[in-house]
Motif scaffolding. Structure first.
Motif, PDB file in Angstrom:
ATOM      1  N   THR A 135       0.842  -1.187   0.000  1.00  0.00           N
ATOM      2  CA  THR A 135       0.000   0.000   0.000  1.00  0.00           C
ATOM      3  C   THR A 135       0.878   1.238   0.000  1.00  0.00           C
ATOM      4  O   THR A 135       2.103   1.146  -0.139  1.00  0.00           O
ATOM      5  N   ASN A 179      -5.888  -0.669  -0.507  1.00  0.00           N
ATOM      6  CA  ASN A 179      -6.171   0.510   0.318  1.00  0.00           C
ATOM      7  C   ASN A 179      -5.600   1.764  -0.333  1.00  0.00           C
ATOM      8  O   ASN A 179      -4.979   2.610   0.327  1.00  0.00           O
ATOM      9  N   SER A 221      -8.991   3.341   3.456  1.00  0.00           N
ATOM     10  CA  SER A 221      -9.320   1.990   3.919  1.00  0.00           C
ATOM     11  C   SER A 221     -10.816   1.709   3.913  1.00  0.00           C
ATOM     12  O   SER A 221     -11.230   0.569   4.124  1.00  0.00           O
ATOM     13  N   THR A 222     -11.644   2.744   3.668  1.00  0.00           N
ATOM     14  CA  THR A 222     -13.094   2.544   3.672  1.00  0.00           C
ATOM     15  C   THR A 222     -13.750   3.281   2.505  1.00  0.00           C
ATOM     16  O   THR A 222     -13.195   4.244   1.968  1.00  0.00           O
ATOM     17  N   ILE A 264      -9.683  -1.651  -1.927  1.00  0.00           N
ATOM     18  CA  ILE A 264      -9.639  -1.592  -0.471  1.00  0.00           C
ATOM     19  C   ILE A 264      -9.873  -2.984   0.119  1.00  0.00           C
ATOM     20  O   ILE A 264     -10.294  -3.899  -0.577  1.00  0.00           O
ATOM     21  N   ASN A 265      -9.607  -3.101   1.421  1.00  0.00           N
ATOM     22  CA  ASN A 265      -9.854  -4.313   2.200  1.00  0.00           C
ATOM     23  C   ASN A 265      -8.935  -5.465   1.787  1.00  0.00           C
ATOM     24  O   ASN A 265      -9.327  -6.335   0.991  1.00  0.00           O
ATOM     25  N   PRO A 317      -3.970   7.149   0.328  1.00  0.00           N
ATOM     26  CA  PRO A 317      -4.189   5.951   1.144  1.00  0.00           C
ATOM     27  C   PRO A 317      -5.592   6.014   1.750  1.00  0.00           C
ATOM     28  O   PRO A 317      -5.974   7.024   2.356  1.00  0.00           O
ATOM     29  N   THR A 359       1.376   5.210   2.136  1.00  0.00           N
ATOM     30  CA  THR A 359       1.083   5.819   3.430  1.00  0.00           C
ATOM     31  C   THR A 359       0.872   7.324   3.340  1.00  0.00           C
ATOM     32  O   THR A 359       0.593   7.974   4.348  1.00  0.00           O
TER      33      THR A 359
END
Length: 214
Positions: A22, A108, A46-47, A74-75, A44, A24
């Motif tokens: 990923t 992500n 995540s949801t 994602i996930n 970046p 950052t």
């Protein structure tokens, strides 16, 4: 019997993939073709909620742009994807952007490309190349890192079995996220995905202890 259990755990750890690639931080890229400008951004996330907030902000900020296209993955444990062309011919924007994420094997990550039309049509192949190249430039301006997939969970237990719990924590090293010690003790723990089943099995053998997924 002990040897058999150890082999099962070894096989579980061997086959469970508990790391992913990923980014950052955010980064930007740019591609120009026949007057059109393609501004690319990598974030970046995540949801899906984070994605929605970013896209809404971009469409307000770049309200004068012809298109605001995006793609995400994602996930890490059960990868979800989406690609959006935002009015470009189907498959010429979001799909090549998603292809860049897949080729880099990153998760992500959200890619957004803002296009300002230059007055000359680029055609299907030209659009695909433009969105792919801009997206790739944004990712290449970033640093791809490897992260561990970790599982967080809560355990509830009585004070009398505190020593048994602490022994498991000392032996297997889950991270203690929070803890409350009273008549009922509660601890939030986190551990690598590949180690989760082993630790869970040990904890569930402790009298009166219950486990709750977070």
């Amino acid at each position: 019997m002990r040897l058999y259990s150890f082999n099962l755990h070894f096989l579980y750890c061997f086959f469970v993939e508990d790391t992913y690639l990923t980014i950052t931080e955010s980064s930007e890229g740019l591609y120009k073709e026949k007057g059109s400008k393609f501004f690319a951004f990598a974030f970046p996330v995540s949801t899906k909620e984070q994605v929605k907030v970013i896209i809404d902000e971009f469409r307000k900020k770049y309200h004068d742009a012809r298109h605001v296209c995006f793609a995400y993955r994602i996930n890490p444990m059960n990868i979800e994807t989406r690609a959006n062309d935002d009015g470009e011919p189907s498959g010429t924007a979001g799909k090549p952007m998603l292809g860049v994420l897949v080729s880099k094997d990153v998760v992500n990550v959200l890619l957004v490309v803002v296009r300002y039309f230059g007055g000359t049509l680029l055609g299907t192949s030209g659009l695909i190349n433009a969105y792919r190249t801009a997206s790739l430039d944004a990712l290449e301006q970033n640093t791809i890192v490897e992260k561990k997939i970790e599982v967080a969970f809560t355990i509830h237990f009585g004070y009398l079995v505190m020593n048994d719990v602490m022994k498991v924590i000392k032996e297997d090293g889950p991270t203690v996220l929070s803890q409350t010690f009273d008549n009922e003790c509660v601890m939030q723990l986190q551990i690598r995905q590949s180690e989760y089943e082993k630790v869970l099995s040990k904890l569930q053998k402790i009298e009166g202890l219950t486990v709750e997924d977070i």
